[in-house]
Design an enzyme around this catalytic site. Structure first.
Site, mmCIF file in Angstrom:
data_model
loop_
_atom_site.group_PDB
_atom_site.id
_atom_site.type_symbol
_atom_site.label_atom_id
_atom_site.label_comp_id
_atom_site.label_asym_id
_atom_site.label_seq_id
_atom_site.Cartn_x
_atom_site.Cartn_y
_atom_site.Cartn_z
ATOM 1 C CG LEU A 167 -0.373 -0.001 2.634
ATOM 2 C CD1 LEU A 167 0.168 1.344 3.049
ATOM 3 C CD2 LEU A 167 -1.433 -0.464 3.601
ATOM 4 C CB ALA A 182 12.621 14.992 -12.444
ATOM 5 C CB CYS A 193 8.470 2.288 2.303
ATOM 6 S SG CYS A 193 7.150 1.815 3.420
HETATM 7 N N1 NAD Z 1 4.064 2.718 5.986
HETATM 8 C C1 NAD Z 1 3.995 2.169 4.779
HETATM 9 O O1 NAD Z 1 3.642 2.817 3.791
HETATM 10 C C2 NAD Z 1 4.361 0.718 4.592
HETATM 11 C C3 NAD Z 1 4.015 0.080 3.388
HETATM 12 C C4 NAD Z 1 4.337 -1.254 3.216
HETATM 13 C C5 NAD Z 1 5.005 -1.935 4.217
HETATM 14 N N2 NAD Z 1 5.362 -1.289 5.371
HETATM 15 C C6 NAD Z 1 6.037 -2.060 6.412
HETATM 16 O O2 NAD Z 1 5.079 -2.421 7.404
HETATM 17 C C7 NAD Z 1 5.670 -2.423 8.703
HETATM 18 C C8 NAD Z 1 4.919 -1.466 9.606
HETATM 19 O O3 NAD Z 1 5.056 -0.154 9.082
HETATM 20 P P1 NAD Z 1 4.183 1.058 9.614
HETATM 21 O O4 NAD Z 1 4.496 2.206 8.743
HETATM 22 O O5 NAD Z 1 2.772 0.610 9.754
HETATM 23 O O6 NAD Z 1 4.840 1.264 11.063
HETATM 24 P P2 NAD Z 1 4.295 2.160 12.252
HETATM 25 O O7 NAD Z 1 5.488 2.552 13.034
HETATM 26 O O8 NAD Z 1 3.359 3.198 11.740
HETATM 27 O O9 NAD Z 1 3.423 1.139 13.117
HETATM 28 C C9 NAD Z 1 3.936 0.099 13.893
HETATM 29 C C10 NAD Z 1 3.008 -0.118 15.082
HETATM 30 O O10 NAD Z 1 3.445 -1.270 15.792
HETATM 31 C C11 NAD Z 1 3.264 -1.025 17.176
HETATM 32 N N3 NAD Z 1 4.120 -1.947 17.949
HETATM 33 C C12 NAD Z 1 5.471 -1.989 17.989
HETATM 34 N N4 NAD Z 1 5.881 -2.993 18.803
HETATM 35 C C13 NAD Z 1 4.755 -3.591 19.266
HETATM 36 C C14 NAD Z 1 4.515 -4.689 20.153
HETATM 37 N N5 NAD Z 1 5.523 -5.359 20.706
HETATM 38 N N6 NAD Z 1 3.240 -5.037 20.410
HETATM 39 C C15 NAD Z 1 2.215 -4.350 19.834
HETATM 40 N N7 NAD Z 1 2.383 -3.308 18.995
HETATM 41 C C16 NAD Z 1 3.637 -2.933 18.714
HETATM 42 C C17 NAD Z 1 3.638 0.439 17.332
HETATM 43 O O11 NAD Z 1 3.122 0.995 18.533
HETATM 44 C C18 NAD Z 1 3.000 1.040 16.091
HETATM 45 O O12 NAD Z 1 1.669 1.452 16.328
HETATM 46 C C19 NAD Z 1 7.135 -2.031 8.482
HETATM 47 O O13 NAD Z 1 7.901 -3.198 8.369
HETATM 48 C C20 NAD Z 1 7.102 -1.302 7.169
HETATM 49 O O14 NAD Z 1 8.314 -1.385 6.476
HETATM 50 C C21 NAD Z 1 5.031 0.019 5.581
#
Ligand code: NAD
Length: 437
Positions: free
Chosen positions: A153, A252, A260
């Protein structure tokens, strides 16, 4: 199907609300009490178009709830998603400590056959590592299996993307585990690609790195355009019209940022190194990206004869429009460059300003885009929010000390800016295209 999603960030919360919309019974889990409080009040902790409507619908229809207990949610679920953050460490390696900690907690609480789905972006081998954690907690394949289901996403259109993905990638070691996830996503009616764990994990890194490479490529072309008198927008149009290349990610600008691309490109570089491959191509993709902003700011510095004591107005701070995310945003590199040289910063971004203010409390935040121009020596368009597209540039120019506009996203064009009395500087523009602007 009963589902738990651990981590309610950009990915976890969107996944949770979308699965609830598709009919699953979802518990979204987080260990951040402040986030949970907001969620229970129906307020999204992240800015994402449409998300609060989906939250409301899920809760009202009884298919969505929030919890702080991984243990309870795991016991009650058939599928548990891990969607916690995997930020880069100092050397660029993804930090998977949260993934491992959550996996351990899930493993301790499995009560019936459960599929643990890794949605976080993780280095190749993490699925096997999580499987090992399950084994260490005494769980056999009969009780728990791991699936990799990377997320593609885009912030700003995350709900739409999660409901309309180009493809759903499912990496698994067994047909049973893969089928469970196929069943969950069935209502989406989108192509599903089933593969092994390692390939699924690598698909995510390869996708983001390829997109970053496309942007760095066109930005390298933009530098050449500035030198040779061509215009990068026209070059990109001609290039992207080739069906083999495609026209997306050929815009550009100041370069790629966000939560990400920087993390995943450096993640792929370090993971490749661990496997013995020196990914020189990607190292250059990163270098080009860093140079792009520095070159832009050096041009501004040269134009103003130094930045000491100058006031620079910034339009936009988020790493892209329609999000409050400022992780690795180009605005931060710009602010650091300008502050290090003694400039004062005034900025406008109604959605992301608070997040930047938390890092740079000394910058001035204004709500009105025209206010960034008051007494400014230059204004930089950093993020192409829709509200900046239709600015009255003459009104912007009026209160400026020197009427210099640096357009980091090629939003306005020289003719429009110059009609408004602004001296216009942008990226990748030689002289030729001015005829057609
Ligand atoms: N943000 C994006 O656009 C996107 C897109 C694709 C993939 N990703 C991947 O998805 C993953 C999450 O990204 P995000 O942007 O949603 O991160 P984020 O930091 O917005 O959210 C992570 C959440 O996990 C919670 N958390 C952390 N440790 C925890 C635990 N032990 N127990 C319960 N909750 C816990 C945090 O409080 C937070 O709310 C990453 O690996 C990222 O690379 C992100």
């Amino acid at each position: 199907m009963k589902v738990a999603v651990v981590g309610t960030g950009y990915v976890g919360l969107v996944t949770g609300v979308v699965l609830a919309k598709l009919g699953a019974d979802v518990t979204c889990v987080d260990n951040d009490k402040a986030k949970l409080k907001k969620l229970r009040e129906g307020i999204s902790p992240i800015y994402e178009p449409g998300i609060e409507d989906l939250m409301k619908q899920g809760v009202e229809e009884g298919r969505l709830r929030y919890s702080d207990s991984v243990a309870k949610a795991t016991k009650e679920s058939d599928i548990v998603f891990i969607a916690v953050g995997t930020p880069p460490m100092e050397d660029g390696t993804p930090d998977i400590r949260a993934v491992k900690a959550v996996a351990r907690e899930i493993a301790k609480n499995v009560s019936h056959y459960t599929v643990i789905v890794n949605k976080s972006t993780v280095p190749v081998g993490t699925g096997e590592l999580v499987t090992q954690i399950l084994r260490e907690e005494g769980l056999t394949d009969e009780m728990a299996e791991v699936v990799s289901n990377p997320e593609f996403l885009r912030e700003g259109s995350a709900c739409y993307d999660a409901l309309n993905p180009d493809r759903i990638v499912i990496g698994a070691n067994s047909r049973r585990a893969a089928s469970k996830v196929v069943e969950l996503y069935w209502p989406v009616q989108r192509p599903m690609f089933i593969t092994d764990l390692a390939s699924a994990e690598l698909i995510k890194y390869a996708s983001n790195s390829f997109l970053a490479m496309k942007i760095s490529f066109i930005n390298a072309i933009s530098r050449l355009c500035e030198l040779c008198g061509a215009d990068v927008q026209d070059v990109a149009k001609g290039l992207g019209a080739d069906a083999r290349i495609g026209n997306q990610f050929l815009q550009a600008g100041l370069g790629w940022g966000g939560s990400c691309f920087p993390k995943d490109v450096s993640g792929l570089i370090t993971v490749s190194e661990q496997f013995g491959y020196d990914f020189k191509l990607l190292k250059e993709v990163v270098n080009i990206n860093e140079d792009q902003t520095i070159n832009f700011m050096c041009r501004l510095e040269n134009r103003l004869g130094g930045l000491k004591g100058r006031t620079i107005g910034l339009l936009g701070l988020a790493f892209k429009p329609n999000t409050d995310d400022i992780r690795d945003a180009k605005s931060l590199a710009i602010i650091e460059f300008a502050k290090a040289r003694g400039a004062k910063i005034k900025a406008c971004d109604r959605i992301a300003a608070e997040n930047v203010k938390a890092i740079h409390p000394d910058i001035e935040i204004v709500d009105d885009p025209y206010a960034v121009a008051e007494d400014a020596d230059a204004v930089i368009l950093v993020t192409e929010w829709a509200e900046f597209r239709n600015l009255d540039l003459a009104k912007l120019a009026k209160p400026m000390k020197s009427k210099v506009l640096f357009d980091g996203r090629r939003l306005y064009g020289p003719a429009r800016a110059e009609r408004a009395g602004l001296e216009y500087h942008t990226i990748g523009s030689g002289n030729g295209a001015r005829l057609f602007d």
